[in-house]
Design a protein around this motif. Structure first.
Motif, mmCIF file in Angstrom:
data_model
loop_
_atom_site.group_PDB
_atom_site.id
_atom_site.type_symbol
_atom_site.label_atom_id
_atom_site.label_comp_id
_atom_site.label_asym_id
_atom_site.label_seq_id
_atom_site.Cartn_x
_atom_site.Cartn_y
_atom_site.Cartn_z
ATOM 1 N N PRO A 87 0.818 -1.213 0.000
ATOM 2 C CA PRO A 87 0.000 0.000 0.000
ATOM 3 C C PRO A 87 0.858 1.274 0.000
ATOM 4 C CG PRO A 87 0.109 -0.909 2.212
ATOM 5 C CD PRO A 87 0.818 -1.881 1.324
ATOM 6 N N ARG A 88 0.250 2.369 -0.411
ATOM 7 C CA ARG A 88 0.931 3.653 -0.461
ATOM 8 C C ARG A 88 0.193 4.729 0.326
ATOM 9 N NH1 ARG A 88 3.872 2.694 -5.465
ATOM 10 N NH2 ARG A 88 5.148 4.443 -6.096
ATOM 11 N N THR A 89 -0.966 4.406 0.856
ATOM 12 C CA THR A 89 -1.705 5.333 1.737
ATOM 13 C C THR A 89 -2.268 4.496 2.887
ATOM 14 O OG1 THR A 89 -3.853 4.973 0.691
ATOM 15 C CG2 THR A 89 -2.506 6.735 -0.234
ATOM 16 N N LYS A 90 -2.661 5.210 3.961
ATOM 17 C CA LYS A 90 -3.235 4.532 5.113
ATOM 18 C C LYS A 90 -4.517 3.787 4.725
ATOM 19 C CE LYS A 90 -2.734 5.780 9.838
ATOM 20 N NZ LYS A 90 -2.750 6.905 10.760
ATOM 21 N N ARG A 91 -5.302 4.431 3.882
ATOM 22 C CA ARG A 91 -6.551 3.805 3.425
ATOM 23 C C ARG A 91 -6.260 2.474 2.718
ATOM 24 N NH1 ARG A 91 -10.856 2.491 4.525
ATOM 25 N NH2 ARG A 91 -12.474 2.176 2.972
ATOM 26 N N GLN A 92 -5.264 2.485 1.843
ATOM 27 C CA GLN A 92 -4.895 1.253 1.137
ATOM 28 C C GLN A 92 -4.429 0.185 2.130
ATOM 29 O OE1 GLN A 92 -2.026 1.970 -2.043
ATOM 30 N NE2 GLN A 92 -3.212 3.665 -2.881
ATOM 31 N N ALA A 93 -3.679 0.612 3.148
ATOM 32 C CA ALA A 93 -3.178 -0.345 4.138
ATOM 33 C C ALA A 93 -4.331 -0.979 4.910
ATOM 34 C CB ALA A 93 -2.214 0.350 5.095
ATOM 35 N N GLN A 94 -5.337 -0.157 5.227
ATOM 36 C CA GLN A 94 -6.485 -0.684 5.975
ATOM 37 C C GLN A 94 -7.273 -1.686 5.130
ATOM 38 O OE1 GLN A 94 -8.119 3.168 6.747
ATOM 39 N NE2 GLN A 94 -7.262 3.300 8.833
ATOM 40 N N ILE A 95 -7.461 -1.347 3.857
ATOM 41 C CA ILE A 95 -8.201 -2.259 2.977
ATOM 42 C C ILE A 95 -7.427 -3.568 2.793
ATOM 43 C CG2 ILE A 95 -9.069 -2.550 0.603
ATOM 44 C CD1 ILE A 95 -9.779 0.495 0.728
ATOM 45 N N LEU A 96 -6.111 -3.451 2.686
ATOM 46 C CA LEU A 96 -5.271 -4.651 2.569
ATOM 47 C C LEU A 96 -5.411 -5.530 3.814
ATOM 48 C CD1 LEU A 96 -3.030 -6.328 1.150
ATOM 49 C CD2 LEU A 96 -1.363 -4.892 2.347
ATOM 50 N N ASP A 97 -5.319 -4.909 4.987
ATOM 51 C CA ASP A 97 -5.451 -5.660 6.238
ATOM 52 C C ASP A 97 -6.745 -6.457 6.258
ATOM 53 O OD1 ASP A 97 -3.116 -4.918 7.403
ATOM 54 O OD2 ASP A 97 -3.971 -3.313 8.625
ATOM 55 N N GLN A 98 -7.812 -5.786 5.856
ATOM 56 C CA GLN A 98 -9.118 -6.413 5.877
ATOM 57 C C GLN A 98 -9.192 -7.587 4.899
ATOM 58 O OE1 GLN A 98 -12.200 -3.562 5.143
ATOM 59 N NE2 GLN A 98 -13.795 -5.134 5.262
ATOM 60 N N ALA A 99 -8.673 -7.362 3.685
ATOM 61 C CA ALA A 99 -8.714 -8.420 2.659
ATOM 62 C C ALA A 99 -7.910 -9.631 3.122
ATOM 63 C CB ALA A 99 -8.176 -7.890 1.339
ATOM 64 N N LEU A 100 -6.734 -9.390 3.711
ATOM 65 C CA LEU A 100 -5.888 -10.508 4.131
ATOM 66 C C LEU A 100 -6.470 -11.216 5.353
ATOM 67 C CD1 LEU A 100 -2.309 -9.049 3.553
ATOM 68 C CD2 LEU A 100 -3.563 -10.667 2.125
ATOM 69 N N ALA A 101 -7.154 -10.461 6.212
ATOM 70 C CA ALA A 101 -7.799 -11.071 7.376
ATOM 71 C C ALA A 101 -8.901 -12.024 6.899
ATOM 72 C CB ALA A 101 -8.366 -9.993 8.287
#
Ligand code: ADP
Ligand code: ZN
Length: 218
Positions: A87-101
């Motif tokens: 990710p390159r923004t906090k929003r992207q990081a949060q969405i990634l966390d959710q998808a991987l969870a």
């Protein structure tokens, strides 16, 4: 092994991702490469993304996160993956966390390549990319065997549109404003490992291997 590579443009994320993915059989996912592919194919996403990429701005979060989610859906990520440029923004990081969870495949580590501005400028102005397979060369540091030709697929090498000094400066600014805060984001989660992006390809790769051994990832 599930990794994120974090660092400014020119830190060597793409180069290390190439080496690591070959060595450990990991899927290399680069949002930059996916976006450039879309631009080349003139898809609707590509046409929209190009406006931002040419200026060195970030492509909107919805576009890149959608792209990553599609990629996860249609690839076998069970052997592991390396996310390069995402990710390159906090929003992207949060969405990634959710998808991987949801997939029950949490990240193992975030490698942060700390890199000086001199290195960044030298690397990006000298970078040449294969039009066909996307492999990165450098006119001084990683020269191809034959000038202008890819060692791996004989594709033509080109100078990226956004690797002009003025655009590079904007990319560094955008990194400092929007991406740098991810270091803290992942630090709090205990996932960050730091290495120097100023090192040459081989030297940095040995350090990464040492980190993997110490943390029992290999
Ligand atoms: P670099 O890391 O050298 O800047 P990339 O190939 O990763 O190069 O990215 C090139 C461009 O593609 C960026 O400047 C940006 O416009 C776009 N891009 C790539 N990944 C993302 C992302 N995760 N979010 C938003 N834009 C992105
Ligand atoms: Zn090639």
């Amino acid at each position: 092994m599930r990794l994120v590579l974090l660092g400014p443009p020119g830190a060597g994320k793409g180069t290390q991702a190439n080496v690591l993915s070959q060595k450990y059989g990991l899927l290399h996912i680069s949002t930059g490469d996916l976006l450039r592919e879309a631009v080349k194919n003139k898809t609707p996403v590509g046409q929209e993304a190009k406006k931002f990429m040419d200026k060195g701005e970030l492509v909107p979060d919805e576009i890149v996160t959608q792209m990553i989610i599609e990629k996860f859906k249609h690839s076998d990520i069970s052997p592991g993956f390396i996310l390069d440029g995402f990710p390159r923004t906090k929003r992207q990081a949060q969405i990634l966390d959710q998808a991987l969870a949801e997939l029950n495949l949490p990240l193992d580590m975030v490698l942060y390549f700390e890199t000086g501005e001199d290195t960044i400028l030298k690397r990006l102005t000298g970078r040449r990319v294969c039009q066909n397979c996307g492999y990165n060369f450098h006119i001084v540091n990683i020269p191809p065997k034959n000038e202008g030709i890819c060692d791996y697929c004989s594709g033509k090498l080109y100078h990226r549109q956004d690797d002009k000094e003025e655009t590079i400066r904007n990319r560094i600014k955008v990194y400092n404003e929007q991406t740098r805060e991810l270091i803290d984001y992942y630090q709090i989660k205990g996932l960050i490992k730091k290495a120097s992006g100023d090192l040459e390809v081989e030297a940095l790769f040995s350090i990464l291997q040492k980190i993997f051994k110490e943390t029992r990832l290999i």
